[in-house]
Design a protein around this motif. Structure first.
Motif, mmCIF file in Angstrom:
data_model
loop_
_atom_site.group_PDB
_atom_site.id
_atom_site.type_symbol
_atom_site.label_atom_id
_atom_site.label_comp_id
_atom_site.label_asym_id
_atom_site.label_seq_id
_atom_site.Cartn_x
_atom_site.Cartn_y
_atom_site.Cartn_z
ATOM 1 N N SER A 168 -2.701 -4.366 0.837
ATOM 2 C CA SER A 168 -3.481 -3.283 1.436
ATOM 3 C C SER A 168 -3.357 -3.325 2.962
ATOM 4 O O SER A 168 -2.920 -4.327 3.536
ATOM 5 C CB SER A 168 -4.944 -3.378 1.014
ATOM 6 N N GLU A 221 -3.966 -0.521 11.780
ATOM 7 C CA GLU A 221 -2.878 0.354 12.198
ATOM 8 C C GLU A 221 -2.840 0.395 13.725
ATOM 9 O O GLU A 221 -3.884 0.413 14.370
ATOM 10 C CB GLU A 221 -3.076 1.771 11.661
ATOM 11 N N ASP A 245 6.880 9.487 9.279
ATOM 12 C CA ASP A 245 5.553 8.950 9.559
ATOM 13 C C ASP A 245 5.278 9.048 11.056
ATOM 14 O O ASP A 245 6.178 9.298 11.869
ATOM 15 C CB ASP A 245 5.480 7.488 9.103
ATOM 16 N N TYR A 296 1.749 -1.175 10.776
ATOM 17 C CA TYR A 296 0.687 -1.449 9.808
ATOM 18 C C TYR A 296 0.636 -2.953 9.531
ATOM 19 O O TYR A 296 1.645 -3.550 9.168
ATOM 20 C CB TYR A 296 0.955 -0.717 8.495
ATOM 21 N N LYS A 307 4.940 3.382 1.719
ATOM 22 C CA LYS A 307 5.882 3.399 0.594
ATOM 23 C C LYS A 307 7.336 3.494 1.036
ATOM 24 O O LYS A 307 8.242 3.180 0.273
ATOM 25 C CB LYS A 307 5.557 4.551 -0.358
ATOM 26 N N ASP A 323 0.835 -1.204 0.000
ATOM 27 C CA ASP A 323 0.000 0.000 0.000
ATOM 28 C C ASP A 323 0.872 1.257 0.000
ATOM 29 O O ASP A 323 1.860 1.324 0.735
ATOM 30 C CB ASP A 323 -0.883 -0.015 1.261
ATOM 31 N N ASN A 347 7.168 2.338 8.735
ATOM 32 C CA ASN A 347 7.719 3.304 7.803
ATOM 33 C C ASN A 347 8.991 3.924 8.361
ATOM 34 O O ASN A 347 9.233 3.952 9.571
ATOM 35 C CB ASN A 347 6.714 4.426 7.538
ATOM 36 N N LYS A 391 0.656 3.938 1.411
ATOM 37 C CA LYS A 391 0.797 4.553 2.725
ATOM 38 C C LYS A 391 2.051 4.055 3.447
ATOM 39 O O LYS A 391 2.547 4.686 4.377
ATOM 40 C CB LYS A 391 -0.448 4.264 3.573
#
Length: 304
Positions: free
Chosen positions: A74, A78, A62, A67, A41, A37, A58, A39
């Protein structure tokens, strides 16, 4: 005749290069299993919970979140760590009890004096969408507050594992000139302030830092295999003695083209999952290899 020979050589050279690049691309993307996803990345650490579901973190920028990813990449859930900050989260690992450790220890400029690791329960035991962490702090005794000379800049960190009652930290080498050495430091796995203890080192390569500096680490569930990740390879260490990870057999697994590979973990004792960050449309995927199926180049066999 000379011009024709030069042209023929040029065409041949281009053909060979194209074939090598194509082979390198196939080597990586044949292992792709999902796209992560957007979000996540800048994915910098991954780990499986006790139900074998994949969690990710991340890089810097962030919120202090974990996640959980669905099988299609997807986001399923969280979790916010309420007493944490994400200054530069760089890796995630877990111990045999299932505790997760989140490494806020990125140190690109080699100027962070105190670094942090957050310890939380296994995510399956977190009922809501928040949790609090036990806080582990550490510093490098070699950093005395004065600027680090270019040839000593080996205090950046993006990789660690839990083994026994300790955490083992593998540095990301930023020396100039680049000497390719990752140092291994040892700290406790519980809330305290530690002086990181230098215990070992290993040299990957000396050609170019972006090809072989260490960006993540993982131990197999049975604690018999260690892997270190760089931009093109997985380094596999087996048959080591206690926590002397580099004392045994060493192999290298080619992962193909250079991408920003930042996270690795074991699904089981034979299966490795690794990811790369998305950069200009390239990467942002999760890949799978099986140790009994991939080609391993033997770098060193342990002496009897």
């Amino acid at each position: 005749m000379l011009k024709k020979s030069v042209f023929t050589f040029f065409i041949l050279a281009v053909t060979v290069v194209a074939a090598l690049v194509g082979s390198s691309i196939y080597t990586l993307y044949s292992k792709k299993r999902l796209t992560v996803d957007p979000k996540v990345k800048e994915i910098s650490g991954i780990e499986f919970d006790k139900y074998k579901r994949l969690w990710a973190i991340n890089d810097s920028g962030d919120k202090p979140k974990l996640y959980r990813l669905n099988q299609d990449g997807s986001i399923a859930k969280e979790i916010l760590v309420t007493n944490a900050k994400n200054i530069d989260w760089e890796d995630m690992t877990q111990n045999t009890f299932g505790h997760f450790f989140l490494g806020d220890f990125g140190n690109n400029k080699n100027d962070r004096k105190w670094l942090t690791i957050y310890k939380i329960e296994n995510p399956i035991d977190i009922k809501g969408d928040t949790t609090e962490a036990e806080i582990i702090k550490f510093t490098y005794p070699e950093m005395d507050g004065t600027p680090i000379e270019p040839d000593k800049r080996n205090f950046d960190l993006e990789a660690f594992v839990a083994f026994g009652r300790h955490l083992y930290l593998f540095t990301k080498n930023r020396t100039e000139p680049f000497d390719g050495i990752t140092n291994v430091y040892k700290v406790g796995d519980h809330a305290a302030n530690f002086d990181a203890e230098l215990i070992d080192s290993f040299q990957t390569c000396t050609t170019l830092e972006k090809l072989c500096w260490i960006t993540s680490a993982a131990l197999s569930p049975d604690r018999t295999k260690l892997v270190l990740l760089d931009s093109t390879s997985i380094w596999l260490f087996e048959n080591f003695k206690e926590d002397k990870f580099f004392s045994g057999d060493v192999s290298r697994i080619d992962l193909g083209i250079v991408t920003q590979k930042e996270a690795v973990t074991f699904y089981d004792d034979n299966t490795i999952v690794f990811t790369d960050e998305e950069f200009k449309g390239i990467g942002g995927n999760a890949y799978v290899i099986k140790l009994d199926e991939v080609e391993k180049k033997v770098i060193r066999k342990a002496s009897n």
